[in-house]
Design a protein around this motif. Structure first.
Motif, PDB file in Angstrom:
ATOM      1  N   CYS A 242       0.841  -1.198   0.000  1.00  0.00           N
ATOM      2  CA  CYS A 242       0.000   0.000   0.000  1.00  0.00           C
ATOM      3  C   CYS A 242       0.877   1.249   0.000  1.00  0.00           C
ATOM      4  CB  CYS A 242      -0.905   0.025   1.234  1.00  0.00           C
ATOM      5  SG  CYS A 242      -2.224  -1.207   1.224  1.00  0.00           S
ATOM      6  N   HIS A 243       0.260   2.388  -0.304  1.00  0.00           N
ATOM      7  CA  HIS A 243       1.003   3.637  -0.329  1.00  0.00           C
ATOM      8  C   HIS A 243       1.325   4.133   1.074  1.00  0.00           C
ATOM      9  CE1 HIS A 243      -0.443   3.739  -4.538  1.00  0.00           C
ATOM     10  NE2 HIS A 243       0.691   4.362  -4.735  1.00  0.00           N
ATOM     11  N   ASP A 244       0.411   3.902   2.019  1.00  0.00           N
ATOM     12  CA  ASP A 244       0.667   4.358   3.378  1.00  0.00           C
ATOM     13  C   ASP A 244      -0.245   3.611   4.347  1.00  0.00           C
ATOM     14  OD1 ASP A 244      -1.891   5.586   3.118  1.00  0.00           O
ATOM     15  OD2 ASP A 244      -0.956   7.394   2.317  1.00  0.00           O
ATOM     16  N   GLN A 245      -0.077   3.938   5.623  1.00  0.00           N
ATOM     17  CA  GLN A 245      -0.841   3.261   6.668  1.00  0.00           C
ATOM     18  C   GLN A 245      -2.330   3.569   6.567  1.00  0.00           C
ATOM     19  OE1 GLN A 245      -2.062   4.901   9.847  1.00  0.00           O
ATOM     20  NE2 GLN A 245      -3.028   2.936  10.342  1.00  0.00           N
ATOM     21  N   GLN A 246      -2.675   4.776   6.127  1.00  0.00           N
ATOM     22  CA  GLN A 246      -4.087   5.133   5.992  1.00  0.00           C
ATOM     23  C   GLN A 246      -4.786   4.263   4.949  1.00  0.00           C
ATOM     24  OE1 GLN A 246      -1.600   7.383   6.145  1.00  0.00           O
ATOM     25  NE2 GLN A 246      -2.097   8.301   8.151  1.00  0.00           N
ATOM     26  N   GLU A 247      -4.103   4.031   3.816  1.00  0.00           N
ATOM     27  CA  GLU A 247      -4.680   3.166   2.787  1.00  0.00           C
ATOM     28  C   GLU A 247      -4.829   1.743   3.305  1.00  0.00           C
ATOM     29  OE1 GLU A 247      -3.828   1.410  -1.712  1.00  0.00           O
ATOM     30  OE2 GLU A 247      -2.366   2.749  -0.783  1.00  0.00           O
ATOM     31  N   MET A 248      -3.819   1.261   4.045  1.00  0.00           N
ATOM     32  CA  MET A 248      -3.878  -0.081   4.595  1.00  0.00           C
ATOM     33  C   MET A 248      -5.052  -0.214   5.563  1.00  0.00           C
ATOM     34  SD  MET A 248      -2.192  -3.052   4.557  1.00  0.00           S
ATOM     35  CE  MET A 248      -3.873  -3.575   4.213  1.00  0.00           C
ATOM     36  N   GLN A 249      -5.239   0.782   6.408  1.00  0.00           N
ATOM     37  CA  GLN A 249      -6.364   0.766   7.356  1.00  0.00           C
ATOM     38  C   GLN A 249      -7.692   0.728   6.610  1.00  0.00           C
ATOM     39  OE1 GLN A 249      -5.867   0.889  10.833  1.00  0.00           O
ATOM     40  NE2 GLN A 249      -8.062   0.582  11.166  1.00  0.00           N
ATOM     41  N   MET A 250      -7.797   1.501   5.544  1.00  0.00           N
ATOM     42  CA  MET A 250      -9.032   1.543   4.762  1.00  0.00           C
ATOM     43  C   MET A 250      -9.333   0.183   4.134  1.00  0.00           C
ATOM     44  SD  MET A 250      -9.907   3.837   1.389  1.00  0.00           S
ATOM     45  CE  MET A 250      -8.784   2.841   0.406  1.00  0.00           C
ATOM     46  N   VAL A 251      -8.307  -0.463   3.554  1.00  0.00           N
ATOM     47  CA  VAL A 251      -8.486  -1.780   2.930  1.00  0.00           C
ATOM     48  C   VAL A 251      -8.961  -2.803   3.961  1.00  0.00           C
ATOM     49  CG1 VAL A 251      -7.250  -3.719   1.871  1.00  0.00           C
ATOM     50  CG2 VAL A 251      -6.825  -1.391   1.071  1.00  0.00           C
ATOM     51  N   ARG A 254     -12.545  -2.055   5.294  1.00  0.00           N
ATOM     52  CA  ARG A 254     -13.539  -2.400   4.278  1.00  0.00           C
ATOM     53  C   ARG A 254     -13.809  -3.903   4.282  1.00  0.00           C
ATOM     54  NH1 ARG A 254     -11.495  -0.232  -0.995  1.00  0.00           N
ATOM     55  NH2 ARG A 254     -10.162  -2.088  -0.889  1.00  0.00           N
TER      56      ARG A 254
END
Length: 331
Positions: A242-251, A254
């Motif tokens: 992922c690009h960053d921790q925020q994207e990982m959290q979102m994935v 979800r």
């Protein structure tokens, strides 16, 4: 006309079946076809997404390296090859004929298409077909050895090899200071909440069905390039880019929400908790697992049905940092 010797055939079979990594096996196959059958060029188009029929050129041996963008007419022929399970003939703009061979696993799941360019199709077609059958059978053996028998996900035995490859990739980027893509790797551990109650109330057969359906939800919800493992029991592991921790959290959130909304036959709704951590250069697999497991433990003991990140918990003071700058846990 080139005619391979028995010794040549056996040497290529030995080289082909010595590989255990699928990517290395593809390269070995291309070399074998190129040297043994003596065509003009060999290309391997891997089917990256069955649903969208997305192909990617992964190996090229001989000839000019084509553009990464697959032409529309070739894309159509690749789709036809996979759909029919039969070899196809594709004529390039320069007049060269490319013979396309479909490759599937033991369960008839399409894996790739091999494109071979040669001046005399009739001379090498039979040998090429037989060599591809050997490759196909060997890929099936590798997949059977790497997959969990119940869910079809990767099994725990393959985790060490896969995560070490990811750590090496992170190390190489770190040494090159190559952060242009801005991509990071994360590992998450998932644990089905109150799964013991499912087994106790409904029996192990329905429990196994829940595990199978949960694994299917992982496959459908998460991305094609994510590495998904079943570690045993109700515990699952995944490695993400992922690009960053925020994207990982979102994935992960979800996916957690999708599981919570899914109706499991006879069981109803269940939830899942997850803990995840970033994979760092010079990390050790056991340390990565420990950090993700600590985050999972925190999620389990703070309400369940939630996703927790190890690094964020440390930054917030909820956990004590268990790794130093070198990525080794402090005991």
């Amino acid at each position: 006309m080139y005619s391979p010797t028995i010794q040549g055939v056996l040497a290529k079979l030995i080289a082909l079946t010595s590989e255990r990594d699928v990517n290395a096996l593809e390269i070995s196959l291309a070399h074998a076809l190129f040297e043994l059958v003596a065509p003009g060029a060999v290309a391997i188009y891997k089917l990256e997404d069955v649903h969208s029929k997305k192909f990617a050129l992964t190996v090229m041996e001989g000839g000019d390296v084509p553009s990464a963008q697959i032409p529309a007419d070739l894309q159509h022929m690749l789709e036809q090859c996979v759909a029919t399970g039969q070899r196809q003939q594709y004529v390039r703009q320069d007049g060269e004929t490319v013979t396309l061979y479909p490759v599937s696993c033991a369960k008839n799941k399409p894996l790739a298409v091999i494109g071979v360019t040669a001046p005399e199709v009739a001379g090498f077609d039979q040998i090429t077909g037989m060599l591809l059958q050997v490759y196909q059978n060997f890929i099936a053996l590798i997949n059977d050895n790497e997959q969990d028998t119940l869910t079809g996900l990767l099994n725990r035995k393959t985790f060490e090899h896969k995560v070490n490859k990811v750590v090496t990739r992170v190390q190489n980027r770190h040494q090159r200071e190559d952060d242009a893509l801005g991509l990071h790797y994360y590992m998450a551990i998932f644990d089905i909440d109150h799964f013991k109650l499912v087994n106790d109330r409904y029996g192990h057969l329905l429990g196994d069905e829940v595990l199978l359906l949960f694994a299917q939800q992982m496959t459908y919800s998460l991305r094609d390039h994510d590495l998904l493992f079943r570690f045993g029991g109700e515990e699952f592991v995944a490695i993400f880019e992922c690009h960053d921790q925020q994207e990982m959290q979102m994935v992960l959130d979800r996916f957690r929400e999708r599981v919570a909304e899914f109706e499991f036959p006879q069981v109803g709704r269940i939830t899942v908790s997850a803990g995840y951590t970033e994979i760092m250069a010079y990390d050790v697999s056991s340390h990565i697992i420990d950090r993700a497991d600590v985050a999972l433990y925190y999620a389990k003991h703070h309400g369940r049905n939630r996703v927790c990140n190890y690094e964020r918990l440390v930054a917030e003071g909820a956990l004590e940092n268990k790794r130093n700058e070198g990525g080794v846990e402090l005991f």
